[in-house]
Design a protein around this motif. Structure first.
Motif, PDB file in Angstrom:
ATOM      1  N   GLY A   1      23.985 -13.182  -4.323  1.00  0.00           N
ATOM      2  CA  GLY A   1      23.605 -14.406  -5.029  1.00  0.00           C
ATOM      3  C   GLY A   1      24.717 -14.937  -5.907  1.00  0.00           C
ATOM      4  N   LEU A   2      25.642 -14.039  -6.293  1.00  0.00           N
ATOM      5  CA  LEU A   2      26.801 -14.417  -7.093  1.00  0.00           C
ATOM      6  C   LEU A   2      28.041 -13.808  -6.471  1.00  0.00           C
ATOM      7  CD1 LEU A   2      25.550 -13.583 -10.715  1.00  0.00           C
ATOM      8  CD2 LEU A   2      25.823 -15.847  -9.772  1.00  0.00           C
ATOM      9  N   GLU A   3      29.134 -14.545  -6.521  1.00  0.00           N
ATOM     10  CA  GLU A   3      30.437 -14.021  -6.118  1.00  0.00           C
ATOM     11  C   GLU A   3      31.438 -14.425  -7.184  1.00  0.00           C
ATOM     12  OE1 GLU A   3      31.166 -15.585  -2.198  1.00  0.00           O
ATOM     13  OE2 GLU A   3      30.227 -13.849  -1.250  1.00  0.00           O
ATOM     14  N   GLN A   4      32.101 -13.452  -7.759  1.00  0.00           N
ATOM     15  CA  GLN A   4      33.080 -13.680  -8.819  1.00  0.00           C
ATOM     16  C   GLN A   4      32.471 -14.487  -9.971  1.00  0.00           C
ATOM     17  OE1 GLN A   4      36.452 -15.402  -6.837  1.00  0.00           O
ATOM     18  NE2 GLN A   4      36.928 -13.508  -5.746  1.00  0.00           N
ATOM     19  N   GLY A   5      31.228 -14.177 -10.297  1.00  0.00           N
ATOM     20  CA  GLY A   5      30.552 -14.820 -11.411  1.00  0.00           C
ATOM     21  C   GLY A   5      30.051 -16.228 -11.160  1.00  0.00           C
TER      22      GLY A   5
END
Length: 168
Positions: A30-34
């Motif tokens: 659901g998140l990548e690198q914030g």
């Protein structure tokens, strides 16, 4: 159904959801690198439509602009969280974005983007009033993050009748 059988079924279903959800989170976080991924963005965009209904501008163009600005603020808020919190939130969003997780955790049987506001609000209400602590926690996380990111914007304050903080 006997009580033991029912309890075994519940434990088995929870374990299956954890394994499937963990697998989904590895491949479709659901998140990548914030930052929100497309799946995470779809969940939060829909949650915002449900939670903020009545606070968003009535005009469709203004409503769309307000939701897009909200998503940018939400990305900023989520990017400031510690990595452990981002990981947990990424897993939650991945589970909610997947069909089985969305149905099991949110009770929503159509995609987030296809759901109308009433369906989203009903799913959120079901999570809020659930007897399962996991569903309640997921609801509170989604609602609190949505509200925090939206109402932190000083441009929204006049729409609510809030003049802003007093100067000292």
């Amino acid at each position: 159904m006997q009580r033991r059988h029912f309890l075994k079924l519940g434990v088995g279903a929870a374990a299956l959801l954890a394994v499937v959800g963990g697998g989904v989170a590895l491949f479709h976080p659901g998140l990548e690198q914030g930052r929100l991924t497309a799946a995470g963005r779809e969940v939060f965009f829909s949650v915002a439509r449900g939670v903020l209904d009545g606070s968003l501008p009535a005009d469709e163009a203004q409503r769309s602009a307000a939701l897009q600005a909200h998503m940018a603020r939400l990305d900023d808020v989520l990017g400031a969280f510690p990595p452990a919190v981002q990981t947990e939130l990424s897993q939650l969003l991945a589970i909610l974005a997947a069909v089985p997780g969305r149905a099991a955790l949110a009770g929503l049987h159509v995609s987030w983007s296809a759901a109308n506001t009433a369906q989203i609000q009903s799913a959120l209400q079901g999570m809020r009033t659930s007897s399962l602590a996991l569903r309640q926690q997921a609801y509170h996380a989604l609602r609190d993050l949505t509200n925090a990111a939206y109402y932190a914007d000083p441009q929204i304050w006049p729409l609510m009748g809030y003049p802003g903080p007093r100067t000292l």
